[in-house]
Design an enzyme around this catalytic site. Structure first.
Site, PDB file in Angstrom:
ATOM      1  N   ASP A   1     -36.316  14.865  -7.076  1.00 31.70           N
ATOM      2  CA  ASP A   1     -36.825  15.266  -5.583  1.00 31.70           C
ATOM      3  C   ASP A   1     -37.565  13.739  -5.637  1.00 31.70           C
ATOM      4  O   ASP A   1     -38.264  13.625  -4.598  1.00 31.70           O
ATOM      5  CB  ASP A   1     -37.543  15.711  -5.461  1.00 31.70           C
ATOM      6  CG  ASP A   1     -38.489  16.525  -3.955  1.00 31.70           C
ATOM      7  OD1 ASP A   1     -37.656  16.081  -3.016  1.00 31.70           O
ATOM      8  OD2 ASP A   1     -39.349  17.025  -4.039  1.00 31.70           O
TER       9      ASP A   1
ATOM     10  N   HIS B   1     -48.190  29.877  -2.019  1.00 33.76           N
ATOM     11  CA  HIS B   1     -49.853  30.593  -2.902  1.00 33.76           C
ATOM     12  C   HIS B   1     -49.855  30.712  -3.693  1.00 33.76           C
ATOM     13  O   HIS B   1     -50.553  31.162  -3.918  1.00 33.76           O
ATOM     14  CB  HIS B   1     -49.776  32.544  -2.710  1.00 33.76           C
ATOM     15  CG  HIS B   1     -49.369  33.566  -0.451  1.00 33.76           C
ATOM     16  ND1 HIS B   1     -50.516  33.010   0.080  1.00 33.76           N
ATOM     17  CD2 HIS B   1     -48.101  33.477  -0.203  1.00 33.76           C
ATOM     18  CE1 HIS B   1     -49.739  33.558   0.950  1.00 33.76           C
ATOM     19  NE2 HIS B   1     -48.976  34.236   0.321  1.00 33.76           N
TER      20      HIS B   1
END
Ligand SMILES: O=C(O)c1cc(C(=O)O)c2c(n1)C(=O)C(=O)c1cc(C(=O)O)[nH]c1-2
Ligand SMILES: [Ca+2]
Length: 740
Positions: free
Chosen positions: A344, A656
């Site tokens: 990434d 979350h």
């Protein structure tokens, strides 16, 4: 740089001096006829930004994106007296990453959920606001919070992107819609595994609004589009990775992709279905000196290089800077910083141009600190690699080839080829992410909001299995999280760091640093008063001495700051420094409880502005307790919690929090009332009861049994952690004891 531009445009400076441009802008004649070189009146005003330093007309203030304000009313000798001049509460308590623009004393700020506010820069009075009504259920179509990084200004209009892919032009005076276009062509939307969102700031070059998008964590094929600033008509489009069949897209990128890039991919890798990635989600820079547009190109999709491209080829233009002609989008050069990306390692981080003395001559160069941890100096005209040195600790490469700039890989870092786990530094969040760096021409230093956040890269076993509505990395989502044991947490937290590196590009070495409590701090502003301004994850706003890093001022902003400050003159001709406050973005979303170690604040999003005679402070006291633990149901089905963990990590963790511990931005599901009843939970997760608030429905990606497994897992986690969270509320910093 200014003199170089002036030198080139002598005919223009005869007919239209910087003074008249400035006067024209200030008296509102911003619609005056375009100059003969195609830059237009606003383009000239941006090129000559130093002639009207009270404005902040484009994302990085100047086309060079140095984030240096020459203003010096506020300086080292008086910054200690800086006071809050005004604050404006925002209507979203999520991550605020925007750089406000300021034109003639009016601030144009974009906020979370792609909203725009026009504010009087001297008083904070809201003049108008615009809500494009982005549908709540698409929050999970983007990886990293529904943020927005800013707007562009041109010829009396302001432009910004929306999370659902629109580019919007508003009348700067009234906030009325002028035009709106969908920037995502139908052929790019290939079902639920492909996902595009727009959160970066558009840039404008020669009357063309250029905008990219994000989505490489899901499945996306990166591209940028250029629209006519007056009409919104598509002018050109450039894809950053090849067409999967090597066919023309009838886009500006056709020739270079078919002749140069396609050969660097395997013909049948997962990229042909998953888009390949290469999203341009942050930096797009026009440089009037070289007359080129630079794109910062993102990571591969899926991340896993073995699956993506069968472990073959460099995969152009992933992890690259690509230079294009502004009028046509025609390819000019590229420099690939991370060939074979599997970490990434985006190269989207802010591209900055500077004039630097190199071997006795002044060269116009790009300086770049991408996620991969190296600081690059590249010739702005040709893309020639000049030098590179790591600005943070890196373990994936031992250095760069001094001739080509290609990384010298640590073979163990190529985890998709070795098949073994890799604890990478930098990790997926990079040595530097979207938080902007700054350069002071007075000190000659680049100030980088640097960080260390390791990541455990673990291959998905049994081949690449994409899931709709979820990150599709080709990694094992059961393994990328941090085990909830004191040992594992302590070891990880010990490796988390955040600091300012004052980097000397002349010597490619660190001059000094300012340490912070942890990672994920705000962008940096440098000023003519020899100051640096930066907001921190712990909710403090600071001014530092730009020559040595001494801490000269701090203010309790109460909520984490990740946005970069700006400085401008108000209509009262006083200097202001302003910043958006609001904790969010991917670090607290995904790392959850771990992210609290950067400083635990409760999010009250605002814009705050300072001046030497401000009278608005301190901020009103607000709830600083956050989501309080609620005693959970005692019973759960332990046979279901392992699958619940897998489903949670696949579909829920990215917002979350890893292992169901929240960091205070979105609801902490352990204390949610809806986990008390199967139906209540299914109504939210399966049927979308809270879509208006950003919680998508997941009944097309999970069946009711899987959703119930998540609920059982959440009850287990709530029981495991309840007491320590209650105890933590008694600590000064609110962080559980076993996380030092
Ligand atoms: O690959 C992509 O398309 C993409 C998009 C975005 C985004 O649009 O915000 C981010 C990233 N990647 C990314 O890797 C990343 O670290 C990141 C951080 C943030 C943020 O705003 O907190 N966005 C993004
Ligand atoms: Ca990414």
């Amino acid at each position: 740089m200014i003199s170089a531009v002036f030198g080139k445009r002598r005919s223009l400076s005869r007919t239209l001096t910087a003074g008249t441009i400035c006067a024209a802008l200030i008296s509102g004649y911003a619609t005056m006829a375009s100059a003969d070189d195609g830059q237009g009146a606003t383009g000239e005003a941006i090129i000559h930004a130093d002639d009207h330093p009270g404005d902040w007309m484009t994302y990085g203030r100047t086309y060079s994106e140095q984030r240096y304000s020459p203003l010096d009313q506020i300086n080292r000798s008086n910054v200690g007296n800086l006071k809050l001049a005004w604050y404006l509460d925002l209507d979203t308590n999520r991550g605020q990453e925007g750089t406000p623009l300021v034109v003639n004393g009016i601030m144009y700020a974009t906020t979370n959920w792609s909203m725009m506010k026009a504010v009087d820069g001297a008083t904070g009075k809201l003049l108008w606001s615009y809500d494009p009504r982005v549908p709540g259920n698409i929050a999970d179509k983007g990886c990293c919070d529904t943020v927005n990084r800013g707007a562009a200004y041109w010829n009396g209009k302001v432009y910004f992107g929306t999370f659902d892919g629109r580019l919007i032009a508003l009348d700067a005076k009234t906030g009325k819609l002028v035009w709106s276009v969908n920037t995502i062509p139908p052929e790019a939307e290939l079902g639920k595994q492909r996902s595009y969102t727009v959160d970066g700031a558009p840039r404008i070059a020669k009357g063309r609004v250029i905008i990219g998008n994000g989505g490489s964590e899901f499945g996306a094929r990166g591209f940028v589009s250029a629209f006519d600033a007056e009409t919104g008509k598509l002018d050109w489009r450039f894809f950053t990775v090849p067409n999967p069949k090597n066919e023309p897209d009838h886009a500006a990128s056709d020739s270079v992709l078919m002749n140069k890039a396609y050969q660097t991919w395997s013909p049948t890798g997962a990229w042909t279905r998953q888009g390949g990635g290469g999203t341009v989600w942050d930096s797009i820079v026009y440089d009037p000196v070289s007359d080129l547009v630079y794109l910062g190109v993102g990571n591969g999709s899926p991340w896993n290089y073995k699956y993506r491209s069968e472990g073959k080829g460099d995969n152009l233009f992933l992890g690259s800077i690509v230079a294009l002609k502004p009028e046509t989008g025609e390819y000019v050069w590229h420099f690939q910083e991370t060939p074979m990306d599997q970490w990434d390692f985006t190269s989207v981080q802010q591209i900055m141009t500077v004039d630097l003395p190199i071997n006795g001559e002044t060269r116009h160069v790009i300086v770049h600190a991408p996620k991969n941890g190296f600081f690059y100096i590249i010739d702005a005209k040709t893309g020639e690699f000049i030098s590179g040195k790591n600005y943070v600790y890196v373990n994936w490469a031992s250095g760069l080839d001094p001739k080509t700039g290609r990384p010298i890989y640590n073979p163990d870092a190529l985890y998709t080829l070795t098949g073994k786990d890799w604890y990478g530094i930098p990790g997926d969040l990079g040595g530097h992410n979207f938080a902007a760096m700054a350069y002071s021409p007075k000190t000659g230093l680049v100030y980088i909001p640097a960080q260390q956040v390791p990541f455990l890269y673990t291959n998905q076993v049994g081949g690449f299995t994409p899931h709709p509505d979820s990150w599709n990395l080709g990694l094992d989502m059961n393994k990328v999280g941090i085990p909830d044991t004191p040992e594992a947490k302590q070891a990880f937290v010990k490796d988390l760091k955040g600091w300012i590196v004052a980097w000397d590009p002349k010597t490619q070495a660190e001059a000094w640093r300012v340490d912070h409590k942890g990672p994920w701090n705000g962008g940096i502003l440098a000023t003519g008063g020899d100051l640096l301004f930066q907001g921190l994850a712990n909710g403090e706003f600071h001014a530092y001495d730009a020559t040595n890093g001494s801490d000269l001022f701090h203010f309790a902003a109460d909520s984490g700051i990740i946005a970069p400050p700006v400085s401008y003159l108000g209509s009262d001709k006083k200097q202001y420094v302003a910043v958006e406050v609001g904790w969010g973005g991917i670090y607290p979303f995904f790392l959850g409880g771990i992210a609290r170690t950067s400083g635990w604040t409760v999010n009250h999003s605002r814009i705050i502005a300072f001046s030497l005679d401000g009278k608005a402070g301190p901020l009103p006291k607000q709830n600083d307790q956050g989501f309080l633990p609620v005693k959970p149901p005692a019973q759960f089905d332990s046979k279901r919690t392992d699958n619940g963990y897998f489903q949670f990590q696949t579909y829920c963790a990215a917002c979350h929090g890893d292992n169901a511990e929240g960091a205070g931005v979105l609801p902490d599901l352990r204390w949610s009332g809806s986990i008390r009843h199967e139906d209540a939970f299914y109504n939210v997760v399966g049927r979308g009861a809270l879509t208006a608030y950003g919680m998508d429905r997941f009944d097309s990606s999970m069946n009711p049994t899987e959703i119930e497994d998540i609920r059982q897992f959440l009850i287990k986690r709530a029981n495991e952690t309840y007491q320590r969270e209650v105890d933590a509320r008694k600590n000064a910093d609110g962080i559980p004891e076993q996380q030092p």
